[in-house]
Write an enzyme that holds these catalytic residues in place. Structure first.
Site: not given
Length: 410
Positions: A183, A318, A374
């Site tokens: 990630d 982000y 993930h």
């Protein structure tokens, strides 16, 4: 450098009774939304799931028990100075191996993960043995996550994360080390390796190998292979289809967090049930049918709820890394010649033809698994640890890549 001489402070998690009482009040005052008949997961997290977890959180989940178990980890904090951003107090797990020649390894989480992703894999990596290498493991909370201080002004991007993470390792006496991430741990890893590779980072491994679309000018051999074989390569086409499906129906959270994280932050910071639903959706959807228990879910959510800067702070990565949504958050820092290992897990979100991993770096190790998603270190720690052992063990392509640190007793 001032940060390399700063001493570390042992850390114990201790949430106040007042914070627990406030949480309880908010859970008691929850107002649930309505739900369409037979909606299932099509519109998001089912109402029944959120009600069940909320009730468990309110009446059965024992935070003090979870807190005591978390405090069994060797946790510390340390001030790290980042150029133009001042000093940030960083929280991290630091588990040393008893093996004299253990390899220093920096383990970096992503969102909505946290430092606890390392917990299951920690004993596997630090264990000694004649048949596998051992590691000294450092697992920080990224700035704004968990119990690390958040940046106080805009513009904390890849170079700043790389500076902080590298300085953390140097401050612990690990001038040369290896890196593992998925990630954001993968994306930030490309920056750490680009800026500090060879001199400090001797090799790295990712369980989310997101490369770039090859071009004739940048990766001519990969481009030619794609041009002539991709139309007939069913496995590669299936992998691309996984990414496309996620791009269509699974990236709404990313668009919001990349463009207006502050707006979303008000809801997540004020509503524990809203935070639960926002993250639980990913825990279920991003894993390979992992059998989550209520306590596992609520411990995970609680780390965000009780985090040092609050759950909104974790969203800003982000915005910063995408320049406010102007570019893909998956944009990495560029190809490097630092030895790279990759693991492919079937339920990973971003999947591309495996040979595109050559666009990330000097690929020396690959492993494909039949289970895992993930959060590989949490879901299938034995598989991820096994890959790191193969990559850095005797006969592996990165054996003894850190001078004087073979992973075995000297």
């Amino acid at each position: 450098m001032s940060d390399t001489t700063n001493s570390e402070t042992p850390f114990k998690l201790s949430v106040s009774d007042a914070e627990l009482e406030l949480l309880q009040k908010k859970l008691e005052l929850v107002r649930f939304p309505d739900e369409l008949d037979s909606a299932g997961w099509d519109y998001g997290v089912p109402l029944a799931d959120v009600k069940r977890l909320t009730e468990h959180w309110k009446t059965k989940f024992d935070w003090r028990k979870a807190e005591a178990e978390i405090n069994m980890l060797p946790m510390f904090t340390r001030d790290i100075e980042v150029e133009e951003f001042g000093t940030l107090n960083v929280h991290y797990v630091h588990q040393k191996s008893d093996v004299k020649g253990a390899i220093p390894l920096l383990f970096v989480h992503g969102w909505p993960g946290d430092f606890l992703e390392v917990r299951k894999i920690l004993p596997l990596l630090t264990a000694g043995g004649t048949d596998h290498p051992s590691f000294h493991v450092v697992a920080p909370s990224l700035p704004g996550f968990g119990f690390s201080e958040a940046p106080r002004k805009p513009g904390f991007k890849g170079a700043q994360y790389a500076e902080l993470l590298n300085k953390l390792m140097l401050s612990l006496g690990y001038d040369e080390y290896v890196y593992q991430g998925g990630d954001w741990g993968h994306i930030l890893g490309t920056h750490v390796v680009k800026l500090h590779g060879h001199k400090h980072v001797k090799a790295w491994h990712t369980n989310m190998p997101v490369g770039t679309i090859p071009t004739i000018t940048q990766f001519p051999l990969v481009f030619i292979r794609s041009l002539f074989t991709l139309p007939f390569d069913r496995a590669s086409k299936d992998r691309i289809a996984v990414s496309r499906r996620f791009g269509v129906s699974g990236r709404g959270y990313s668009t919001q967090q990349s463009t207006r994280p502050q707006t979303l932050g008000y809801s997540l910071a004020d509503s524990p049930v809203g935070l639960l639903a926002w993250i639980y959706e990913k825990l279920v959807g991003w894993t390979d049918k992992y059998p989550w228990t209520e306590d596992e879910v609520l411990e995970w959510i609680s780390i965000y709820w009780f985090s040092r800067s609050g759950p909104a702070a974790s969203l800003r990565i982000y915005y910063e890394m995408s320049n406010g949504g102007a570019q893909s958050i998956g944009t990495h820092a560029g190809w490097t010649s630092v030895p790279l290992g990759v693991s492919y897990f079937p339920a990973e979100l971003a999947q591309f033809p495996k040979y595109w991993s050559h666009t990330i770096g000097k690929l020396v190790f690959e492993s494909e698994h039949d289970a895992g998603g993930h959060f590989a270190a949490f879901e299938v720690p034995d598989k991820l640890a096994g890959d790191l052992r193969k990559m850095y063990g005797k006969g592996g392509p990165a054996h003894s890549v850190v001078p004087g640190k073979s992973g075995y007793d000297v």
